[in-house]
Motif scaffolding. Structure first.
Motif, PDB file in Angstrom:
ATOM      1  N   ALA A   1      -9.862 -15.662 -81.363  1.00 54.19           N
ATOM      2  CA  ALA A   1     -10.257 -15.562 -82.775  1.00 54.19           C
ATOM      3  C   ALA A   1     -11.467 -14.643 -82.923  1.00 54.19           C
ATOM      4  O   ALA A   1     -11.526 -13.828 -83.853  1.00 54.19           O
ATOM      5  N   ARG A   2     -12.424 -14.746 -82.005  1.00 52.04           N
ATOM      6  CA  ARG A   2     -13.596 -13.865 -82.055  1.00 52.04           C
ATOM      7  C   ARG A   2     -13.179 -12.412 -81.856  1.00 52.04           C
ATOM      8  O   ARG A   2     -13.675 -11.512 -82.530  1.00 52.04           O
ATOM      9  N   ALA A   3     -12.273 -12.177 -80.912  1.00 47.44           N
ATOM     10  CA  ALA A   3     -11.800 -10.814 -80.656  1.00 47.44           C
ATOM     11  C   ALA A   3     -11.087 -10.259 -81.883  1.00 47.44           C
ATOM     12  O   ALA A   3     -11.271  -9.089 -82.240  1.00 47.44           O
ATOM     13  N   ALA A   4     -10.280 -11.076 -82.535  1.00 43.29           N
ATOM     14  CA  ALA A   4      -9.561 -10.627 -83.730  1.00 43.29           C
ATOM     15  C   ALA A   4     -10.540 -10.298 -84.851  1.00 43.29           C
ATOM     16  O   ALA A   4     -10.331  -9.344 -85.611  1.00 43.29           O
ATOM     17  N   ALA A   5     -11.620 -11.050 -84.939  1.00 45.02           N
ATOM     18  CA  ALA A   5     -12.611 -10.804 -85.990  1.00 45.02           C
ATOM     19  C   ALA A   5     -13.340  -9.480 -85.775  1.00 45.02           C
ATOM     20  O   ALA A   5     -13.755  -8.835 -86.737  1.00 45.02           O
ATOM     21  N   ARG A   6     -13.473  -9.060 -84.505  1.00 46.09           N
ATOM     22  CA  ARG A   6     -14.110  -7.769 -84.213  1.00 46.09           C
ATOM     23  C   ARG A   6     -13.217  -6.618 -84.659  1.00 46.09           C
ATOM     24  O   ARG A   6     -13.708  -5.577 -85.082  1.00 46.09           O
ATOM     25  N   ALA A   7     -11.916  -6.796 -84.514  1.00 43.45           N
ATOM     26  CA  ALA A   7     -10.924  -5.800 -84.946  1.00 43.45           C
ATOM     27  C   ALA A   7     -11.352  -4.379 -84.611  1.00 43.45           C
ATOM     28  O   ALA A   7     -11.427  -3.513 -85.462  1.00 43.45           O
ATOM     29  N   GLY A   8     -11.618  -4.146 -83.317  1.00 42.88           N
ATOM     30  CA  GLY A   8     -12.052  -2.828 -82.861  1.00 42.88           C
ATOM     31  C   GLY A   8     -10.883  -1.895 -82.641  1.00 42.88           C
ATOM     32  O   GLY A   8      -9.822  -2.001 -83.252  1.00 42.88           O
ATOM     33  N   SER A   9     -11.067  -0.973 -81.718  1.00 42.96           N
ATOM     34  CA  SER A   9     -10.053   0.037 -81.419  1.00 42.96           C
ATOM     35  C   SER A   9      -8.845  -0.574 -80.725  1.00 42.96           C
ATOM     36  O   SER A   9      -8.880  -1.705 -80.258  1.00 42.96           O
ATOM     37  N   ALA A  10      -7.786   0.212 -80.623  1.00 44.85           N
ATOM     38  CA  ALA A  10      -6.575  -0.246 -79.933  1.00 44.85           C
ATOM     39  C   ALA A  10      -6.876  -0.537 -78.476  1.00 44.85           C
ATOM     40  O   ALA A  10      -6.302  -1.450 -77.886  1.00 44.85           O
ATOM     41  N   HIS A  11      -7.799   0.227 -77.862  1.00 50.34           N
ATOM     42  CA  HIS A  11      -8.174   0.000 -76.463  1.00 50.34           C
ATOM     43  C   HIS A  11      -8.779  -1.393 -76.297  1.00 50.34           C
ATOM     44  O   HIS A  11      -8.513  -2.076 -75.321  1.00 50.34           O
ATOM     45  N   GLU A  12      -9.595  -1.829 -77.251  1.00 51.50           N
ATOM     46  CA  GLU A  12     -10.215  -3.141 -77.175  1.00 51.50           C
ATOM     47  C   GLU A  12      -9.192  -4.264 -77.287  1.00 51.50           C
ATOM     48  O   GLU A  12      -9.424  -5.353 -76.805  1.00 51.50           O
ATOM     49  N   SER A  13      -8.079  -4.025 -77.910  1.00 48.68           N
ATOM     50  CA  SER A  13      -7.098  -5.083 -78.131  1.00 48.68           C
ATOM     51  C   SER A  13      -6.097  -5.207 -76.984  1.00 48.68           C
ATOM     52  O   SER A  13      -5.207  -6.039 -77.026  1.00 48.68           O
ATOM     53  N   ARG A  14      -6.249  -4.390 -75.936  1.00 54.25           N
ATOM     54  CA  ARG A  14      -5.297  -4.410 -74.830  1.00 54.25           C
ATOM     55  C   ARG A  14      -5.185  -5.818 -74.237  1.00 54.25           C
ATOM     56  O   ARG A  14      -4.093  -6.345 -74.089  1.00 54.25           O
ATOM     57  N   TYR A  15      -6.304  -6.424 -73.892  1.00 55.68           N
ATOM     58  CA  TYR A  15      -6.259  -7.770 -73.317  1.00 55.68           C
ATOM     59  C   TYR A  15      -6.000  -8.824 -74.375  1.00 55.68           C
ATOM     60  O   TYR A  15      -5.309  -9.810 -74.119  1.00 55.68           O
ATOM     61  N   GLU A  16      -6.563  -8.635 -75.535  1.00 61.70           N
ATOM     62  CA  GLU A  16      -6.393  -9.624 -76.592  1.00 61.70           C
ATOM     63  C   GLU A  16      -4.932  -9.778 -77.009  1.00 61.70           C
ATOM     64  O   GLU A  16      -4.517 -10.822 -77.484  1.00 61.70           O
TER      65      GLU A  16
END
Length: 105
Positions: free
Chosen positions: A32-47
């Motif tokens: 949920a914290r990672a989703a709230a950051r909603a950064g670049s596509a690279h950041e969402s690789r693990y999420e």
């Protein structure tokens, strides 16, 4: 996963850190914290990986912390930032004080 990480640490020899901080929190909270950051596509690789992956990862790090209590500090990251900061500061200070104590004649 924990065995793989421990094997890599053993290969590193003396390159093992004096202190490893493991900021631990439930998988759903972390995602949920990672989703709230909603950064670049690279950041969402693990999420974007499945929840069971994140559960295994958490269990692996918790196992390492349990196996190496002298080096690892498991910090409950599901608390206010000030409390987390205090725990991190205390853990780092203790390691520094112990190094100074050992260095004195």
């Amino acid at each position: 996963l924990a065995l793989t990480i421990l094997t890599l640490f053993s290969l590193a020899g003396s390159l093992v850190p004096d202190l490893t901080l493991i900021l631990d929190l439930p998988v759903d909270v972390g995602l949920a914290r990672a989703a709230a950051r909603a950064g670049s596509a690279h950041e969402s690789r693990y999420e974007s990986m499945a929840v069971p992956f994140h559960q295994r990862l958490r269990e692996g790090y918790r196992a390492i912390a349990a196996a190496e209590p002298g080096r690892c500090r498991l910090i409950d990251a599901n608390r206010p930032i000030a409390e987390i900061h205090a725990d991190i500061f205390e853990a780092a200070l203790l390691v520094c004080e112990n190094k100074v104590r050992r260095a004195r004649p």
